[in-house]
Design a protein around this motif. Structure first.
Motif, PDB file in Angstrom:
ATOM      1  N   ARG A 323      -3.344 -11.345  -3.884  1.00  0.00           N
ATOM      2  CA  ARG A 323      -3.243 -10.329  -4.915  1.00  0.00           C
ATOM      3  C   ARG A 323      -4.619  -9.754  -5.251  1.00  0.00           C
ATOM      4  NH1 ARG A 323       0.318 -12.540  -9.524  1.00  0.00           N
ATOM      5  NH2 ARG A 323       1.836 -12.595  -7.830  1.00  0.00           N
ATOM      6  N   SER A 324      -5.612 -10.627  -5.284  1.00  0.00           N
ATOM      7  CA  SER A 324      -6.952 -10.134  -5.579  1.00  0.00           C
ATOM      8  C   SER A 324      -7.456  -9.238  -4.456  1.00  0.00           C
ATOM      9  CB  SER A 324      -7.919 -11.303  -5.781  1.00  0.00           C
ATOM     10  OG  SER A 324      -8.033 -12.047  -4.570  1.00  0.00           O
ATOM     11  N   LEU A 325      -7.044  -9.554  -3.214  1.00  0.00           N
ATOM     12  CA  LEU A 325      -7.464  -8.722  -2.101  1.00  0.00           C
ATOM     13  C   LEU A 325      -6.671  -7.428  -2.027  1.00  0.00           C
ATOM     14  CD1 LEU A 325      -7.888 -11.490   0.615  1.00  0.00           C
ATOM     15  CD2 LEU A 325      -9.701 -10.065  -0.329  1.00  0.00           C
ATOM     16  N   VAL A 326      -5.453  -7.427  -2.583  1.00  0.00           N
ATOM     17  CA  VAL A 326      -4.621  -6.225  -2.550  1.00  0.00           C
ATOM     18  C   VAL A 326      -5.074  -5.208  -3.595  1.00  0.00           C
ATOM     19  CG1 VAL A 326      -2.260  -5.374  -2.871  1.00  0.00           C
ATOM     20  CG2 VAL A 326      -2.652  -7.465  -1.609  1.00  0.00           C
ATOM     21  N   GLN A 327      -5.896  -5.644  -4.557  1.00  0.00           N
ATOM     22  CA  GLN A 327      -6.357  -4.687  -5.559  1.00  0.00           C
ATOM     23  C   GLN A 327      -7.176  -3.571  -4.915  1.00  0.00           C
ATOM     24  OE1 GLN A 327      -8.471  -7.034  -8.402  1.00  0.00           O
ATOM     25  NE2 GLN A 327      -6.624  -7.894  -9.329  1.00  0.00           N
ATOM     26  N   GLY A 328      -7.815  -3.878  -3.775  1.00  0.00           N
ATOM     27  CA  GLY A 328      -8.599  -2.857  -3.072  1.00  0.00           C
ATOM     28  C   GLY A 328      -7.803  -1.669  -2.610  1.00  0.00           C
ATOM     29  N   PRO A 329      -6.586  -1.850  -2.057  1.00  0.00           N
ATOM     30  CA  PRO A 329      -5.841  -0.692  -1.567  1.00  0.00           C
ATOM     31  C   PRO A 329      -5.623   0.407  -2.587  1.00  0.00           C
ATOM     32  CG  PRO A 329      -4.838  -2.702  -0.758  1.00  0.00           C
ATOM     33  CD  PRO A 329      -5.940  -3.109  -1.680  1.00  0.00           C
ATOM     34  N   ALA A 330      -5.458   0.071  -3.848  1.00  0.00           N
ATOM     35  CA  ALA A 330      -5.224   1.116  -4.854  1.00  0.00           C
ATOM     36  C   ALA A 330      -6.394   2.080  -4.918  1.00  0.00           C
ATOM     37  CB  ALA A 330      -4.979   0.473  -6.217  1.00  0.00           C
ATOM     38  N   MET A 331      -7.618   1.512  -5.021  1.00  0.00           N
ATOM     39  CA  MET A 331      -8.799   2.372  -5.075  1.00  0.00           C
ATOM     40  C   MET A 331      -9.045   3.054  -3.735  1.00  0.00           C
ATOM     41  SD  MET A 331     -11.489   0.245  -7.440  1.00  0.00           S
ATOM     42  CE  MET A 331     -11.478  -1.205  -6.360  1.00  0.00           C
ATOM     43  N   MET A 332      -8.873   2.294  -2.656  1.00  0.00           N
ATOM     44  CA  MET A 332      -9.081   2.879  -1.334  1.00  0.00           C
ATOM     45  C   MET A 332      -8.057   3.965  -1.042  1.00  0.00           C
ATOM     46  SD  MET A 332     -10.988   2.907   1.340  1.00  0.00           S
ATOM     47  CE  MET A 332     -11.883   1.338   1.391  1.00  0.00           C
ATOM     48  N   ALA A 333      -6.818   3.750  -1.445  1.00  0.00           N
ATOM     49  CA  ALA A 333      -5.778   4.758  -1.234  1.00  0.00           C
ATOM     50  C   ALA A 333      -6.119   6.043  -1.962  1.00  0.00           C
ATOM     51  CB  ALA A 333      -4.427   4.229  -1.713  1.00  0.00           C
ATOM     52  N   THR A 334      -6.602   5.913  -3.188  1.00  0.00           N
ATOM     53  CA  THR A 334      -6.987   7.099  -3.960  1.00  0.00           C
ATOM     54  C   THR A 334      -8.116   7.841  -3.268  1.00  0.00           C
ATOM     55  OG1 THR A 334      -6.352   5.984  -6.005  1.00  0.00           O
ATOM     56  CG2 THR A 334      -7.789   7.908  -6.199  1.00  0.00           C
ATOM     57  N   ALA A 335      -9.105   7.080  -2.777  1.00  0.00           N
ATOM     58  CA  ALA A 335     -10.244   7.711  -2.106  1.00  0.00           C
ATOM     59  C   ALA A 335      -9.812   8.409  -0.816  1.00  0.00           C
ATOM     60  CB  ALA A 335     -11.306   6.658  -1.809  1.00  0.00           C
ATOM     61  N   LEU A 336      -8.986   7.722  -0.009  1.00  0.00           N
ATOM     62  CA  LEU A 336      -8.544   8.311   1.245  1.00  0.00           C
ATOM     63  C   LEU A 336      -7.659   9.532   1.021  1.00  0.00           C
ATOM     64  CD1 LEU A 336      -7.741   5.120   3.362  1.00  0.00           C
ATOM     65  CD2 LEU A 336      -9.802   6.535   3.410  1.00  0.00           C
ATOM     66  N   ALA A 337      -6.774   9.453   0.009  1.00  0.00           N
ATOM     67  CA  ALA A 337      -5.924  10.607  -0.307  1.00  0.00           C
ATOM     68  C   ALA A 337      -6.774  11.788  -0.764  1.00  0.00           C
ATOM     69  CB  ALA A 337      -4.913  10.229  -1.383  1.00  0.00           C
TER      70      ALA A 337
END
Length: 557
Positions: A323-337
């Protein structure tokens, strides 16, 4: 939606999809442990970004104004014979100033009919080949799966056994879900259960349906090698996700699953079999192994994920580290989008209908002046009026129809104007008034109803000798009406001493124009009338555009 708009959206979508493929492939390959443990999240993010790159140009086209395009398509033919004389030409007086203000787009890349035909043929053949290849693959996959005997069922998934195939794989054929098990794998039921669990995970997650969608996008952009990289990266993420799903079972240890993976790889046929299954649309447990660049890295990552899973199970907190490692996708997804949207926005409107620049139109006007000794006024509004009439296939078709109606009348029109000593370019007023359609009638009250190709009002027609009665209307006689129109234009020119002002008076009336040009010299009067914000100004703009068009029919070729 015009053909050029569709071409523009296709190219802009291609750029967006390519960028999304690069970003998501880079994250999948080099994203580290966070991506490995959250593979399912990243696989869905990858799909979302590709979808965003695909549809964002349409959204921008609907929401944003279209700026001048750096790539222009002349839908009717492109580089006509006039262009060599137009580009770089200059004229004196007011046109020079107008051209300076035009923001001439001579740097734009212009594509003609030959380029469009070649590009369309290339895309058509490529997409047709892609569709044919996809259909053949689906049929071949069906020929492999359907005849195999069903060993057992897991829900709606059919487990079938093959003596000829060396790789276990999941597939969907005719709406049915299959897992093909090589008979060589039946010797160890405990390991086999882990292999089946992996393949069942592909079905439950909808990976095969997703693969079909990605394959369709691949057909649409068959020429883009980045999509093949993306498909491999997506398959790797989905394999990692299925590995993790199996490892989440309490009875499955990472060591046992890793052993099963190595066992499956060692007992199955050479890796070329995996590539063949993947090419047909199946999903093999050992996919990627030996199948090209990065395959060893994929296997290394799969075992690294198992090592991480071992540590998390030892701490009996399987979900918290993930779960702690999955927190990254939210920010990364926003940046990539954001990057994908920015790229789509930056190329929005990159392709547009071929438009003549103000400088090119001024050069055409200069040629008419030199040839006919007739002043042709040009400004931004005249340029826009011309581009509106030739900028789309529909507009050009309408103008071509008017020119076709003019052809049988042209000898009479030229002769009449020559006899009356009126410049022949003023035939363009009939194009503006009626499109040479003798039956056209404006939406006006009966007492102000105009008629004929010159759209004479009753009072003006009678003043110039045309008979209008219950049984006869000479405004509908092109020969008589043209003689009256020439006489009216000659009379107005004699009064004002300038043809552009006489054109304005043809629609506005002598008294109105006298008031508007009172105290102005010739250039001031022309500019005042051309820029007048009323029907009168629009008429003079349309007249100048019509003169340029009627003298340059090659613009429609």
């Amino acid at each position: 939606m015009t053909t050029t708009t569709l071409i523009g959206l296709y190219l802009e979508s291609a750029i967006g999809v390519a960028l999304a493929c690069v970003l998501t492939t880079a994250v999948a390959r080099w994203g580290g442990a966070g991506v490995t443990l959250a593979a399912r999240t990243w696989s869905r993010l990858a799909l979302a970004l590709v979808g965003l790159g695909l549809v964002a140009p349409l959204g921008f086209a609907l929401l944003l104004p279209r700026a001048p395009a750096p790539i222009e398509i002349w839908g009717a033919g492109g580089t006509g014979p006039h262009e060599g004389a137009v580009v770089g030409a200059r004229r004196s007086g007011h046109a020079t100033a107008a051209e300076t203000l035009s923001g001439d787009r001579s740097h734009a890349l212009r594509l003609g009919r030959d380029v469009l035909f070649a590009g369309g043929l290339f895309l058509g053949l490529g997409m047709s080949a892609g569709v044919g290849r996809t259909v053949w693959r689906r049929r071949r996959l069906g020929q492999i799966c359907r005849p195999l005997p069903v060993w057992k069922r897991i829900g709606r998934v059919r487990l079938v056994v093959s003596d000829d195939l060396g790789s276990p794989f999941a597939a969907r054929v005719d709406g049915h879900a299959y897992i093909v098990i090589p008979s060589a794998l039946l010797v160890d039921r405990q390991r086999l259960r882990l292999v089946i669990a992996h393949e069942v995970g592909h079905h439950r997650a909808g990976d095969l349906r997703i693969a079909a969608v990605v394959q369709a996008v691949g057909v649409l952009f068959f020429w883009n090698p980045l999509l093949a990289w993306f498909q491999r990266a997506l398959a790797e993420l989905e394999d990692l996700a299925c590995d993790r799903r199996v490892l989440e079972r309490p009875a499955v240890t990472p060591a046992a699953y890793g052993d099963a993976l190595l066992w499956a790889i060692s007992i199955v046929a050479p890796p070329s079999g995996d590539r063949q299954i993947a090419a047909l649309g199946g999903r093999a447990m050992a996919s990627g192994v030996g199948s090209g660049v990065g395959s060893r890295d994929v296997l290394r990552r799969r075992f690294a994920m198992m090592t991480t899973e071992t540590k998390t199970k030892t701490k009996t907190t399987t979900t918290k580290p993930a779960r702690s490692l999955v927190q990254g996708p939210a920010m990364m997804a926003t940046a990539l989008a954001a990057v994908t949207l920015l790229a789509s926005w930056s190329v929005s409107g990159a392709v547009g209908e071929r438009r003549l620049s103000l400088g090119e139109i001024a050069a055409l006007a200069s040629q008419i002046e030199a040839r006919e000794h007739f002043p042709v006024l040009v400004d931004e509004r005249v340029a826009e009026a011309i581009n509106q009439r030739i900028g789309t296939p529909e507009a050009r078709a309408k103008l071509k129809a008017a020119f076709n109606r003019m052809k049988p009348l042209r000898p009479m029109l030229d002769q009449t104007f020559q006899e009356q000593k009126v410049p022949r370019v003023l035939l363009a007023l009939a194009l503006l008034e009626s499109g040479f359609d003798n039956d056209v009638k404006p939406n006006r009250p009966v007492e102000r109803q105009a008629a004929g190709i010159w759209q004479f009002l009753p009072a003006t027609a009678r003043r110039f000798g045309l008979e209008i009665s219950a049984g006869k209307d000479e405004r509908l006689d092109p020969t008589r009406a043209t003689a009256a129109a020439a006489a009216l234009l000659r009379d107005l020119h004699a009064h004002f001493g300038d043809w552009p002002v006489a054109i304005a008076a043809y629609t506005g009336g002598r008294a109105t124009i006298d008031k508007l040009v009172a105290g102005a010299d010739r250039e001031q009067a022309r500019r005042r009338l051309l820029t007048h914000d009323s029907e009168l100004g629009h008429y003079l703009v349309g007249a100048m555009a019509s003169i340029i068009l009627i003298e340059n029919p090659s613009l429609l070729d």
